[in-house]
Design a protein around this motif. Structure first.
Motif, short mmCIF file in Angstrom:
data_model
loop_
_atom_site.label_atom_id
_atom_site.label_comp_id
_atom_site.label_asym_id
_atom_site.label_seq_id
_atom_site.Cartn_x
_atom_site.Cartn_y
_atom_site.Cartn_z
N UNK A 17 0.84 -1.21 0.00
CA UNK A 17 0.00 0.00 0.00
C UNK A 17 0.87 1.25 0.00
N UNK A 18 1.91 1.28 0.82
CA UNK A 18 2.82 2.43 0.86
C UNK A 18 3.48 2.61 -0.50
N UNK A 19 3.91 1.52 -1.12
CA UNK A 19 4.55 1.60 -2.43
C UNK A 19 3.59 2.11 -3.49
N UNK A 20 2.36 1.62 -3.47
CA UNK A 20 1.39 2.04 -4.47
C UNK A 20 0.97 3.49 -4.29
N UNK A 21 0.98 3.98 -3.06
CA UNK A 21 0.58 5.35 -2.80
C UNK A 21 1.65 6.36 -3.18
N UNK A 22 2.90 5.96 -3.26
CA UNK A 22 3.97 6.87 -3.67
C UNK A 22 3.90 7.03 -5.18
N UNK A 23 4.24 8.20 -5.66
CA UNK A 23 4.28 8.43 -7.09
C UNK A 23 5.43 7.64 -7.68
N UNK A 24 5.29 7.29 -8.94
CA UNK A 24 6.33 6.52 -9.61
C UNK A 24 7.55 7.41 -9.85
N UNK A 140 5.37 17.95 -0.43
CA UNK A 140 4.42 16.83 -0.39
C UNK A 140 3.61 16.84 0.91
N UNK A 141 4.27 17.12 2.02
CA UNK A 141 3.56 17.10 3.31
C UNK A 141 2.66 18.31 3.49
N UNK A 147 1.52 12.08 4.40
CA UNK A 147 2.11 11.84 5.71
C UNK A 147 3.63 11.72 5.55
N UNK A 148 4.32 11.78 6.66
CA UNK A 148 5.79 11.79 6.64
C UNK A 148 6.38 10.52 6.03
N UNK A 149 5.78 9.36 6.30
CA UNK A 149 6.32 8.12 5.76
C UNK A 149 6.23 8.09 4.24
N UNK A 150 5.08 8.45 3.71
CA UNK A 150 4.88 8.45 2.26
C UNK A 150 5.81 9.46 1.59
N UNK A 151 5.86 10.68 2.13
CA UNK A 151 6.71 11.72 1.56
C UNK A 151 8.19 11.33 1.68
#
Length: 178
Positions: A17-24, A140-141, A147-151
């Motif tokens: 989920x974290x990987x899919x939520x990050x932009x490519x 991004x944040x 959130x901090x992890x995704x960014x």
């Protein structure tokens, strides 16, 4: 045994989920640009960039360049890059970012420049991509609501490896939330 398997599956799904939520983020090679990384068509972050690379950035469709290097840095050619950007009809924004004396005012200027529609898409660079990625993480944040992890995951993919700059980005975002 079942508990461990379920825990493993849950962790794997969370990572997915974290990987899919990050932009490519894609790594590319462009002559005259170090550590070129692109986030879809929105932005690219990179390290050292020569004036000769500006024409290639124009061909790739970038409308603006935000240069975070200080004129005193080895290999920096701010005037040459500005002239090349002018010749290529690319907006050139110089925001000298000292990685030791971190400036909240610079972050404000960056956020204004990187979100201006006339500057889209934006090519942001410093010497290694650390400062560029840290500022993008803040964007991004604060602007995109990540959130901090995704960014942080995306910033790491773009080239953020400096723990001090990552801490600065996290602290800045925490103290400037709206």
């Amino acid at each position: 045994m079942k508990y461990r398997f379920r825990l493993l599956v849950a962790c794997a799904l969370a990572a997915l989920v974290v990987t899919l939520n990050a932009q490519a983020v894609t790594k590319e090679t462009l002559p005259g640009v170090t550590n070129f990384s692109r986030v879809e068509t929105t932005i690219a972050c990179a390290g050292a960039t020569t004036p000769a690379a500006v024409a290639g950035l124009k061909k790739m469709g970038y409308a603006s360049i935000i240069d975070l290097r200080e004129a005193s840095e080895p290999g920096a050619d701010i005037d040459g890059e500005a002239a090349a950007a002018k010749a290529a009809s690319i907006n050139f924004i110089h925001l000298p970012f000292n990685g030791v004396s971190l400036s909240p005012a610079l972050v404000d200027s960056f956020l204004t420049a990187v979100t201006a529609p006339a500057n889209q898409p934006v090519f942001v660079h410093c010497a290694s991509a650390n400062r560029a990625s840290a500022l993008w993480m803040i964007k991004r944040m604060l602007v995109d609501g990540w959130d901090a992890d995704r960014a942080g995951t995306e910033a790491a993919a773009l080239g953020l490896t400096n723990p001090g700059l990552k801490s600065f980005a996290l602290d800045y975002a925490a103290t400037h939330k709206k």
